[in-house]
Design a protein around this motif. Structure first.
Motif, mmCIF file in Angstrom:
data_model
loop_
_atom_site.group_PDB
_atom_site.id
_atom_site.type_symbol
_atom_site.label_atom_id
_atom_site.label_comp_id
_atom_site.label_asym_id
_atom_site.label_seq_id
_atom_site.Cartn_x
_atom_site.Cartn_y
_atom_site.Cartn_z
ATOM 1 N N LEU A 18 0.820 -1.202 0.000
ATOM 2 C CA LEU A 18 0.000 0.000 0.000
ATOM 3 C C LEU A 18 0.857 1.256 0.000
ATOM 4 O O LEU A 18 1.871 1.336 0.706
ATOM 5 C CB LEU A 18 -0.890 0.007 1.252
ATOM 6 N N ALA A 19 0.424 2.234 -0.783
ATOM 7 C CA ALA A 19 0.970 3.588 -0.726
ATOM 8 C C ALA A 19 -0.173 4.519 -0.352
ATOM 9 O O ALA A 19 -1.328 4.283 -0.749
ATOM 10 C CB ALA A 19 1.549 4.008 -2.082
ATOM 11 N N THR A 20 0.123 5.560 0.400
ATOM 12 C CA THR A 20 -0.883 6.563 0.705
ATOM 13 C C THR A 20 -0.442 7.896 0.132
ATOM 14 O O THR A 20 0.748 8.198 0.080
ATOM 15 C CB THR A 20 -1.142 6.706 2.214
ATOM 16 N N ALA A 21 -1.409 8.675 -0.306
ATOM 17 C CA ALA A 21 -1.178 10.029 -0.809
ATOM 18 C C ALA A 21 -2.205 10.908 -0.098
ATOM 19 O O ALA A 21 -3.377 10.917 -0.461
ATOM 20 C CB ALA A 21 -1.344 10.078 -2.317
ATOM 21 N N GLU A 22 -1.765 11.598 0.934
ATOM 22 C CA GLU A 22 -2.699 12.258 1.833
ATOM 23 C C GLU A 22 -2.528 13.773 1.853
ATOM 24 O O GLU A 22 -1.416 14.273 1.877
ATOM 25 C CB GLU A 22 -2.516 11.726 3.251
ATOM 26 N N SER A 23 -3.650 14.450 1.886
ATOM 27 C CA SER A 23 -3.648 15.895 2.067
ATOM 28 C C SER A 23 -4.323 16.190 3.398
ATOM 29 O O SER A 23 -3.654 16.339 4.411
ATOM 30 C CB SER A 23 -4.365 16.591 0.902
ATOM 31 N N CYS A 24 -5.623 16.204 3.440
ATOM 32 C CA CYS A 24 -6.355 16.574 4.656
ATOM 33 C C CYS A 24 -6.031 15.669 5.852
ATOM 34 O O CYS A 24 -5.939 16.126 6.974
ATOM 35 C CB CYS A 24 -7.851 16.568 4.371
ATOM 36 N N THR A 25 -5.852 14.395 5.593
ATOM 37 C CA THR A 25 -5.562 13.463 6.687
ATOM 38 C C THR A 25 -4.107 13.525 7.142
ATOM 39 O O THR A 25 -3.766 13.006 8.202
ATOM 40 C CB THR A 25 -5.918 12.017 6.294
ATOM 41 N N ALA A 26 -3.248 14.164 6.366
ATOM 42 C CA ALA A 26 -1.862 14.489 6.762
ATOM 43 C C ALA A 26 -1.083 13.322 7.363
ATOM 44 O O ALA A 26 -0.389 13.466 8.360
ATOM 45 C CB ALA A 26 -1.846 15.683 7.712
ATOM 46 N N GLY A 27 -1.203 12.156 6.757
ATOM 47 C CA GLY A 27 -0.445 10.998 7.217
ATOM 48 C C GLY A 27 -1.192 10.073 8.161
ATOM 49 O O GLY A 27 -0.666 9.040 8.574
ATOM 50 N N TYR A 28 -2.419 10.427 8.498
ATOM 51 C CA TYR A 28 -3.173 9.628 9.462
ATOM 52 C C TYR A 28 -3.526 8.242 8.913
ATOM 53 O O TYR A 28 -3.554 7.263 9.663
ATOM 54 C CB TYR A 28 -4.425 10.379 9.900
ATOM 55 N N ILE A 29 -3.763 8.143 7.606
ATOM 56 C CA ILE A 29 -4.071 6.833 7.011
ATOM 57 C C ILE A 29 -2.873 5.901 7.192
ATOM 58 O O ILE A 29 -3.010 4.780 7.685
ATOM 59 C CB ILE A 29 -4.457 6.966 5.523
ATOM 60 N N ALA A 30 -1.690 6.376 6.809
ATOM 61 C CA ALA A 30 -0.475 5.570 6.970
ATOM 62 C C ALA A 30 -0.202 5.276 8.434
ATOM 63 O O ALA A 30 0.232 4.171 8.784
ATOM 64 C CB ALA A 30 0.719 6.281 6.338
ATOM 65 N N SER A 31 -0.470 6.232 9.305
ATOM 66 C CA SER A 31 -0.251 6.036 10.739
ATOM 67 C C SER A 31 -1.144 4.925 11.294
ATOM 68 O O SER A 31 -0.695 4.108 12.098
ATOM 69 C CB SER A 31 -0.505 7.350 11.484
ATOM 70 N N LEU A 32 -2.392 4.897 10.865
ATOM 71 C CA LEU A 32 -3.296 3.834 11.317
ATOM 72 C C LEU A 32 -2.771 2.464 10.889
ATOM 73 O O LEU A 32 -2.747 1.523 11.687
ATOM 74 C CB LEU A 32 -4.703 4.047 10.753
ATOM 75 N N VAL A 33 -2.341 2.363 9.632
ATOM 76 C CA VAL A 33 -1.822 1.079 9.136
ATOM 77 C C VAL A 33 -0.571 0.695 9.920
ATOM 78 O O VAL A 33 -0.419 -0.450 10.362
ATOM 79 C CB VAL A 33 -1.543 1.143 7.621
ATOM 80 N N SER A 34 0.324 1.651 10.120
ATOM 81 C CA SER A 34 1.598 1.342 10.787
ATOM 82 C C SER A 34 1.432 1.007 12.263
ATOM 83 O O SER A 34 2.344 0.445 12.864
ATOM 84 C CB SER A 34 2.590 2.492 10.620
ATOM 85 N N SER A 35 0.275 1.302 12.831
ATOM 86 C CA SER A 35 0.041 0.966 14.241
ATOM 87 C C SER A 35 -0.210 -0.533 14.441
ATOM 88 O O SER A 35 -0.196 -1.023 15.560
ATOM 89 C CB SER A 35 -1.152 1.764 14.784
ATOM 90 N N VAL A 36 -0.422 -1.260 13.343
ATOM 91 C CA VAL A 36 -0.723 -2.691 13.407
ATOM 92 C C VAL A 36 0.574 -3.494 13.316
ATOM 93 O O VAL A 36 1.356 -3.296 12.387
ATOM 94 C CB VAL A 36 -1.671 -3.094 12.252
ATOM 95 N N PRO A 37 0.815 -4.399 14.273
ATOM 96 C CA PRO A 37 1.998 -5.259 14.165
ATOM 97 C C PRO A 37 1.977 -6.032 12.842
ATOM 98 O O PRO A 37 0.935 -6.527 12.419
ATOM 99 C CB PRO A 37 1.851 -6.215 15.354
ATOM 100 N N GLY A 38 3.113 -6.087 12.179
ATOM 101 C CA GLY A 38 3.211 -6.797 10.913
ATOM 102 C C GLY A 38 2.910 -5.933 9.704
ATOM 103 O O GLY A 38 2.974 -6.412 8.569
#
Length: 166
Positions: A18-38
């Motif tokens: 997965l790649a994220t391209a975020e404006s309004c969420t400012a990295g929150y999508i990637a942060s949610l994914v990265s909070s999961v082990p693995g």
């Protein structure tokens, strides 16, 4: 199971990145994914492109698109997600993007909470298929951003299931 865990499980089980391209969420999508082990097995790269120059310079969003449709548009979201997949060092098969307004914009613009999304999928033959949506969320600035990030993740499997099968 929360949505980030579901997405990591889904992507990992299919060998997708997965790649994220975020404006309004400012990295929150990637942060949610990265909070999961693995999640390292399925999270490739995240772009935060808040400004028009960032969208154009890092993701290849065309100035004409931003001027014609506005920053909060599905057209811009589509060019953001497709642009992420086109980056030379990007190894992702799936990209999700978000652009929008979290609170009242100055002057004439879309209503507060308007969020535009796109989900792009790189098929085995190299073709990219993109889906997009616009939604309006209620709440304060950070509630809108959180709702948008969760929604963006919630639709990854939904649109994957709608891809053409060869």
């Amino acid at each position: 199971m929360d949505i980030a865990r579901q997405v990591v499980s889904f992507l990992s089980s299919r060998g997708l990145m997965l790649a994220t391209a975020e404006s309004c969420t400012a990295g929150y999508i990637a942060s949610l994914v990265s909070s999961v082990p693995g999640s390292g097995s399925c999270l490739d790269v995240g772009f935060v492109t808040y400004s028009p120059t960032g969208k154009a310079g890092f993701l290849g969003v065309r100035e004409e698109t931003m001027k014609q449709y506005g920053l909060t548009s599905e057209e811009v979201a589509r060019e953001m997600s497709e642009g992420a997949l086109k980056q030379e060092a990007c190894c992702a098969d799936v990209a999700v993007s978000n652009t929008g307004v979290a609170d009242e914009p100055p002057g004439d613009g879309p209503p507060a909470g308007t969020q535009c999304f796109a989900w792009s999928y790189k098929l085995r033959d190299g073709q990219v298929v993109t889906f997009s949506e616009t939604k309006v969320f209620d709440g304060d600035r950070n509630e809108v951003r959180s709702a948008a990030a969760h929604y963006a993740l919630s639709r990854i499997e939904h649109y994957y299931d709608r891809l053409p099968r060869h």
